[in-house]
Design a protein around this motif. Sequence first.
Motif, short mmCIF file in Angstrom:
data_model
loop_
_atom_site.label_atom_id
_atom_site.label_comp_id
_atom_site.label_asym_id
_atom_site.label_seq_id
_atom_site.Cartn_x
_atom_site.Cartn_y
_atom_site.Cartn_z
N LYS A 1 0.83 -1.21 0.00
CA LYS A 1 0.00 0.00 0.00
C LYS A 1 0.86 1.26 0.00
O LYS A 1 0.58 2.23 -0.71
CB LYS A 1 -0.93 -0.02 1.20
CG LYS A 1 -2.06 -1.04 1.08
CD LYS A 1 -2.72 -1.35 2.41
CE LYS A 1 -3.47 -0.19 2.98
NZ LYS A 1 -4.19 -0.55 4.22
N MET A 2 1.94 1.23 0.77
CA MET A 2 2.85 2.38 0.79
C MET A 2 3.53 2.53 -0.56
O MET A 2 3.70 3.64 -1.08
CB MET A 2 3.88 2.22 1.90
CG MET A 2 3.30 2.38 3.30
SD MET A 2 4.56 2.42 4.61
CE MET A 2 5.10 0.71 4.60
N ALA A 3 3.95 1.40 -1.14
CA ALA A 3 4.61 1.44 -2.45
C ALA A 3 3.65 1.96 -3.51
O ALA A 3 4.05 2.71 -4.41
CB ALA A 3 5.11 0.04 -2.82
N TYR A 4 2.39 1.56 -3.41
CA TYR A 4 1.38 1.99 -4.38
C TYR A 4 1.27 3.52 -4.41
O TYR A 4 1.30 4.14 -5.47
CB TYR A 4 0.03 1.37 -4.03
CG TYR A 4 -1.12 1.77 -4.93
CD1 TYR A 4 -1.37 1.07 -6.11
CD2 TYR A 4 -1.94 2.86 -4.62
CE1 TYR A 4 -2.42 1.43 -6.94
CE2 TYR A 4 -2.99 3.22 -5.44
CZ TYR A 4 -3.23 2.51 -6.60
OH TYR A 4 -4.26 2.89 -7.43
N GLU A 5 1.15 4.10 -3.24
CA GLU A 5 1.05 5.57 -3.17
C GLU A 5 2.30 6.24 -3.72
O GLU A 5 2.22 7.22 -4.47
CB GLU A 5 0.81 6.01 -1.73
CG GLU A 5 0.71 7.53 -1.57
CD GLU A 5 0.43 7.97 -0.15
OE1 GLU A 5 0.46 9.19 0.11
OE2 GLU A 5 0.19 7.10 0.70
N MET A 6 3.47 5.70 -3.36
CA MET A 6 4.72 6.29 -3.84
C MET A 6 4.84 6.22 -5.36
O MET A 6 5.25 7.17 -6.01
CB MET A 6 5.91 5.56 -3.19
CG MET A 6 6.07 5.81 -1.71
SD MET A 6 7.39 4.81 -0.98
CE MET A 6 8.83 5.52 -1.83
N ILE A 7 4.42 5.10 -5.92
CA ILE A 7 4.51 4.92 -7.37
C ILE A 7 3.53 5.84 -8.10
O ILE A 7 3.89 6.48 -9.10
CB ILE A 7 4.24 3.44 -7.74
CG1 ILE A 7 5.39 2.56 -7.22
CG2 ILE A 7 4.08 3.27 -9.25
CD1 ILE A 7 5.12 1.07 -7.32
N VAL A 8 2.31 5.90 -7.60
CA VAL A 8 1.30 6.76 -8.24
C VAL A 8 1.75 8.22 -8.24
O VAL A 8 1.66 8.92 -9.26
CB VAL A 8 -0.06 6.62 -7.52
CG1 VAL A 8 -1.03 7.70 -7.98
CG2 VAL A 8 -0.66 5.24 -7.79
N MET A 9 2.26 8.69 -7.11
CA MET A 9 2.68 10.08 -7.02
C MET A 9 3.97 10.34 -7.79
O MET A 9 4.15 11.41 -8.40
CB MET A 9 2.84 10.48 -5.55
CG MET A 9 1.54 10.43 -4.75
SD MET A 9 0.16 11.32 -5.54
CE MET A 9 0.82 13.00 -5.57
N ALA A 10 4.89 9.37 -7.79
CA ALA A 10 6.13 9.53 -8.54
C ALA A 10 5.85 9.59 -10.04
O ALA A 10 6.49 10.37 -10.77
CB ALA A 10 7.09 8.38 -8.23
N TYR A 11 4.89 8.80 -10.50
CA TYR A 11 4.53 8.85 -11.91
C TYR A 11 3.94 10.22 -12.27
O TYR A 11 4.29 10.81 -13.30
CB TYR A 11 3.51 7.76 -12.24
CG TYR A 11 2.95 7.85 -13.64
CD1 TYR A 11 3.73 7.51 -14.75
CD2 TYR A 11 1.66 8.32 -13.86
CE1 TYR A 11 3.22 7.62 -16.04
CE2 TYR A 11 1.15 8.43 -15.13
CZ TYR A 11 1.93 8.08 -16.22
OH TYR A 11 1.43 8.22 -17.50
N ALA A 12 3.07 10.73 -11.41
CA ALA A 12 2.46 12.04 -11.67
C ALA A 12 3.52 13.14 -11.69
O ALA A 12 3.44 14.08 -12.49
CB ALA A 12 1.39 12.34 -10.63
N ASP A 13 4.50 13.02 -10.80
CA ASP A 13 5.55 14.05 -10.71
C ASP A 13 6.69 13.84 -11.69
O ASP A 13 7.59 14.69 -11.78
CB ASP A 13 6.12 14.07 -9.29
CG ASP A 13 5.08 14.46 -8.25
OD1 ASP A 13 4.10 15.12 -8.62
OD2 ASP A 13 5.26 14.10 -7.07
N GLY A 14 6.67 12.71 -12.40
CA GLY A 14 7.77 12.42 -13.33
C GLY A 14 9.06 12.09 -12.60
O GLY A 14 10.16 12.33 -13.12
N ASP A 15 8.94 11.53 -11.40
CA ASP A 15 10.10 11.22 -10.57
C ASP A 15 10.67 9.86 -10.97
O ASP A 15 10.31 8.81 -10.42
CB ASP A 15 9.68 11.21 -9.09
CG ASP A 15 10.85 10.99 -8.16
OD1 ASP A 15 11.96 10.69 -8.62
OD2 ASP A 15 10.64 11.12 -6.93
#
Length: 234
Positions: A110-124
Amino acid sequence: MEFFDLGTIIFLVAAVVIFIQLRNVLGRRTGNERPPFDPYTAGRGKREPAPASQDNVVSLPRRKSSETADESYAAIDKVAAPGTDVNKGLRAIRDADPSFEPVGFVDGAKMAYEMIVMAYADGDRKTLKNLLSREVYDGFVQAISEREQRNEKIQSSFVGIDKAEIVGAEMKGSEAHVTLRIVSELISATRNNAGEVIDGDPETVAEVKDVWTFARDTKSKDPNWKLVATEAED
């Protein structure tokens, strides 16, 4: 020269007796005491260090001799009904890696999911590289690059995860694969170079349903799982 009076002598004798009694009750340190309780690591799976003479061997924690098979699988039976394919797959993963705990895995996913979703949006890209398999990473990076070429930006706010459940599990050789169905809430909007919204809604919370598969090599020293497959549920 002053002499001790009777009261002082009695006090000293009592102090010595108390010290000896405390020593007998508390005992001495032998080197076999339990380590201090650490609330930040309690409950996590622990790995036994490999013998010094076997540098290339990864020693996985072994099941306690007093622990029966039913006790070892108890945590698995709580998240997947015994006899189902998911339960069988989770048991196979547990056999390959006795430190595996399904509840702890879901929390980490669940933590990884949030990190991935936000990193994709930010282009990280840096964050994504540490969390994704090479194939999934390449796909994400390609989508980010195409978005950047169009001068588009994603504005996202992660609200939370409503539900995350294991829907698949299996061993592929030494590699463990666990699939989760994740239902989350997200506010997301894509804007063009002029700042106009071309997709999504910056004011609306949307429900997102995903089916993600994470994997890790149970023979690897790296304890981290990586996202190896994604699918959006209709």
